[in-house]
Each structure stands twice: as C-alpha cells, then as structure tokens.
Enzyme design. Structure first.
Site, PDB file in Angstrom:
ATOM      1  N   SER A  38      -6.134  -0.229   4.803  1.00 35.20           N
ATOM      2  CA  SER A  38      -5.737  -1.429   4.058  1.00 35.20           C
ATOM      3  C   SER A  38      -6.074  -2.664   4.887  1.00 35.20           C
ATOM      4  CB  SER A  38      -4.238  -1.375   3.723  1.00 35.20           C
ATOM      5  OG  SER A  38      -3.915  -2.385   2.802  1.00 35.20           O
ATOM      6  N   ASN A  39      -5.495  -3.781   4.556  1.00 40.39           N
ATOM      7  CA  ASN A  39      -5.712  -5.029   5.309  1.00 40.39           C
ATOM      8  C   ASN A  39      -4.444  -5.868   5.201  1.00 40.39           C
ATOM      9  OD1 ASN A  39      -5.829  -6.865   2.936  1.00 40.39           O
ATOM     10  ND2 ASN A  39      -7.588  -5.580   2.419  1.00 40.39           N
ATOM     11  N   PRO A  40      -4.335  -6.944   6.008  1.00 43.92           N
ATOM     12  CA  PRO A  40      -3.042  -7.657   6.074  1.00 43.92           C
ATOM     13  C   PRO A  40      -2.783  -8.666   4.956  1.00 43.92           C
ATOM     14  CG  PRO A  40      -4.481  -8.294   7.902  1.00 43.92           C
ATOM     15  CD  PRO A  40      -5.291  -7.464   6.985  1.00 43.92           C
ATOM     16  N   ALA A  93      -7.638  -8.872  -1.996  1.00 40.14           N
ATOM     17  CA  ALA A  93      -8.443  -8.438  -0.850  1.00 40.14           C
ATOM     18  C   ALA A  93      -8.583  -6.920  -0.983  1.00 40.14           C
ATOM     19  CB  ALA A  93      -7.757  -8.814   0.453  1.00 40.14           C
TER      20      ALA A  93
END
Ligand code: CTP
Length: 434
Positions: free
Chosen positions: A234-236, A301
C-alpha cells in the site's frame, strides 16, 4: 505569521474579520483564532453571544483583539453607536466559531437577538461557519437541515467539524476545525474578493451552489493489495484530498459519489461513500457509479502493483538471510478505465486527475492528461519534506491542455475549491453548469 493580506482589489487596506463566538466549550479555541488572525495581519473584532460569555470573559478577547468585543446588544455603552451595525458594515468576513447547534439554528432562522446573530443578519460579507458540538447534536437532522439552509446562500461556507475526542468524552465528528485550517480558509475567502457587488474577475466569484445538478464521482485514499491474509502492499495516502473534494462539491450543490480505499476519515455529510480495499474493487465500484456522472475526480493513490497471487494462508518467515521474491503484476488503472468507458459522446464527463512528480511537473502532468484523455491534472511536486501524501497542506499546479496555473500553498479544503472552480468552468464551457 502568515503575512498580511488586504481584501482582493484593495491590497493596501487591511481586511477586517469579525469573529462571532458562540457558547460552546470550543469558545476557548476562539481566543487562539483571534490571535492567529491578527498575526496574519488582519483587523479582528469580536462579537459574543451571552452564552459565550459564560465560557470566556470578554476581557480575554479585548486583550487579544485589541478592542472590546460586542457582548451585549442592550448595553447603552456598547451599542450607543449601533455597535452591531458598525461591526457588520466594517466586516470583510464573519467567522462564526464555534458555531454551536443553537447558533446555527438561530442563524438559519434569521434571528437577531444577540450580538453574533445581529451582526450576521446585518452583514453583507461572507460568513465562514465553524461548527463544533457533541457528535449526536451534529448528526441531528434539524441541525443538518439548518446548516443546509445557511449554505444555500452563496456567501456562507463551512469548515469542519473534525473527528476526534470531544469534550464530553464522546468520540466522533464535532471538534472545531483546527485553528490554522480556519485561518487558512479565512485568508482564502478574503483573497477572493467581496461577497456582494461586482466581482473583480470571474475567478474571484464565490463558489456558491454552482455545482447543483452535477453528479460527481471522486476516488480517494490508497488501495491495499494483499500478499497473504495479514500483509499487503500500500502507500501512506490518508484520503484527505479526495474527502475534501467530495465535501466541497457537496457543499456546492453536487450529488457526490465517493469511492475510497481504506482510510480513517468519516463519511463527509451528504456524500454517498463506497469503501473498497483493492484496486480491482475500486475499479469495479467506480465503473458502477460512472453512468450519469458529469465530473470525475481521481484523487486515489491506487497501488500500481499487486502480488500475482494472494496466499490463502499467512506466509511463515524463513531463516534470517533468506532472500525471497514476490512476483508483482500491474493493477488496473482506475482513471484510465473510467475514461475509456465514458466514450466520446456528448455525455462524456469532465475528467480531473492527479499527478505526483519529482521533476518536470508541467510536462509530466500534461503527458498524463493526454494519455488518459483528461481535462485537467492537479500536479504535485513530491519529494520535498512536507508535500503530497499525508500533508495537511498542498502546493499544486493546475495543468490544462494549454495552460498551467501554479497555486500558492494552501490547505486541502481550499485547494479542493480551487480545483472545483476550474472543473465548474470546464462544465460551463460544455454548457453543463450554471
Ligand atoms: N490512477 C488510477 N489508477 C491507477 C493509477 C493511477 O486511477 N492504478 C489515477 C490517480 O488517481 C491519479 C492519476 O491516475 O489521478 C495518476 O496517474 P499515474 O499515471 O499513476 O501518475 P503517478 O501516480 O504520478 O505515477 P507515475 O508517474 O509513476 O505513473
């Protein structure tokens, strides 16, 4: 210090903000608000309801604002000069903080029996409502109806409330918006010029309900691509930009569908939210919501890769020093799928995408615009200490097919309105928006 501002078109004059303080526990935060608005170079005058006086002494505001507040409509000393009319006439912006449930109701009804409502009724300037109350009161249908009534007038806007621990121990929506965010919103409103009378330029017009009749689809947040039942890629991304866009569009009258990956944010009022986890799920939910949509804003995102296969059971770790490989495959491009599914007809929505770039922002953003057939790309330079992901504020450039508009640093809600201003103009150009 945020630097001093004048009202748009009158750079040399100092703008005047009236802070209308309601009677809630968040009244103590209005003290900080007054101080920070003054730090920003504004003249600040204060009006208080009798209930507010129970929480904070007028003397506190007198010291912070540099002049005595209007706290009693019937005190011959205070209102000899028709103080409420004086405050109303001289105000470039009225910030109501905290806007309690009671105060929202009385403002919506047009009452004028205390200093804050009297100034609000007499003023012709913009009004920024900063609601703060207990979570159950916030969700009360009358309170929401009162807020909608107020926001139907183009000069009214709102910020917050935020989610968090409330004074009474409840957790939920109800906290006053963060004071720096209120200051940023106030400065943004002031920079757009007066509420009434001829605006200096079309861009300076207040947003009002200019998106009523439009149907907006927003994607937001990250996606999670599972490796096994307990691990994912995933990403932040926090989802704040997409949620701010959805909230701003709903406040401007649009019917809004929000498809979001896993984030900690509550549903924005008046927005239909579908929560998904993976890119595949986001694609399916977004495509299902596409028919009838007039504006697509892709702020998600989306994770670009996923493990080829998610393991059905938790993968045990091997020996230290062991090198393992995960085979990755590309996830679907949600925005591209929407753009292709929309076809070429007159019903094709306006498409807005985002681009995070470390260099050649405008060129790279324009390349995305072309490849995905977008109408506008919100370009962010990333890689700096405090940009893009997870930041409260954002510095963006709005990149169209032939133009690029660099925007100053601003909070994500203010940026959301700027993006919607451009989208509304594109819709108008197609004959779709008022
Ligand atoms: N997007 C999407 N689905 C993806 C990837 C991106 O919907 N799988 C959308 C994003 O929401 C955003 C835009 O497409 O609006 C970003 O395009 P992308 O080409 O992914 O740009 P970057 O994220 O900047 O990545 P890169 O430059 O590495 O391609």
């Amino acid at each position: 210090m945020l630097g001093s501002v004048g009202v748009a078109g009158t750079e040399e004059s100092v703008a005047t903000v009236v802070v209308g303080v309601g009677g809630g526990i968040a009244a103590y935060k209005a003290c900080d608000l007054v101080r920070r608005l003054r730090d920003a170079g504004l003249r600040v005058r204060v009006a208080m309801t009798p209930a507010a006086r129970r929480f904070v002494a007028p003397l506190t505001f007198q010291a912070l604002a540099g002049e005595a507040p209007l706290d009693d409509l019937f005190d011959p000393g205070q209102d000899r000069q028709y103080g409420h009319l004086d405050l109303a006439r001289g105000a470039d912006l009225l910030v109501v903080a905290p806007a309690t449930a009671d105060l929202l109701g009385r403002l919506a009804a047009g009452l004028a029996d205390d200093p804050v409502t009297a100034v609000a009724v007499a003023a012709r300037c913009k009004v920024l409502l900063c609601p703060a109350m207990n979570v159950a009161m916030w969700h009360n249908e009358r309170v929401q109806a009162n807020l909608r009534t107020l926001l139907a007038a183009p000069r009214f806007t709102t910020i917050g409330p935020e989610e968090g621990l409330l004074a009474d121990g409840d957790v939920g929506l109800g906290r006053l918006a963060a004071v720096p965010d209120i200051v940023a919103a106030a400065l943004d409103l002031l920079s757009r010029g007066p509420a009434l009378g001829a605006p200096a330029a079309p861009e300076a017009r207040r947003p009002g309900r200019d998106l009523s009749g439009q149907r907006l689809l927003v994607t937001a947040g990250p996606t999670r691509e599972p490796l096994d039942p307990v691990r994912f890629l995933s990403n932040p991304s926090t989802g704040r930009m997409g949620f701010a866009l959805a909230a701003a569009a709903a406040a401007r009258g649009a019917a809004v569908e929000l498809v979001s990956g896993p984030v900690e944010l509550p549903d924005p009022p008046g927005v239909r939210v579908t929560r998904v986890t993976t890119a595949d799920e986001m694609r399916a939910a977004a495509l299902a919501a596409l028919p009838g949509t007039t504006l697509v804003v892709a702020a998600a995102a989306v994770a670009d890769y996923r493990p080829r296969a998610a393991l059905p059971k938790k993968k045990k770790k091997g020996d230290a020093g062991e090198v393992d490989r995960i085979e990755l495959v590309r996830t679907p491009d949600v925005l591209l799928a929407l753009s292709e599914a929309a076809g070429d007809g007159t019903a094709r929505p306006v498409f807005v995408g985002f681009a995070a770039e470390t260099e050649a922002l405008v060129e790279n953003a324009r390349e995305k615009l072309r490849k995905k057939r977008l109408d506008l790309v919100v370009g962010n330079l990333v890689g700096g200490p405090d940009s893009g992901f997870a930041a409260r504020e954002n510095e963006a450039t709005l990149v169209g097919a032939t133009d690029a508009e660099p925007l100053p640093r601003m909070d994500k809600r203010a940026l959301a309105d700027r993006i919607l201003d451009r989208a509304a103009a594109l819709l108008r150009a197609r004959g779709g928006a008022r």
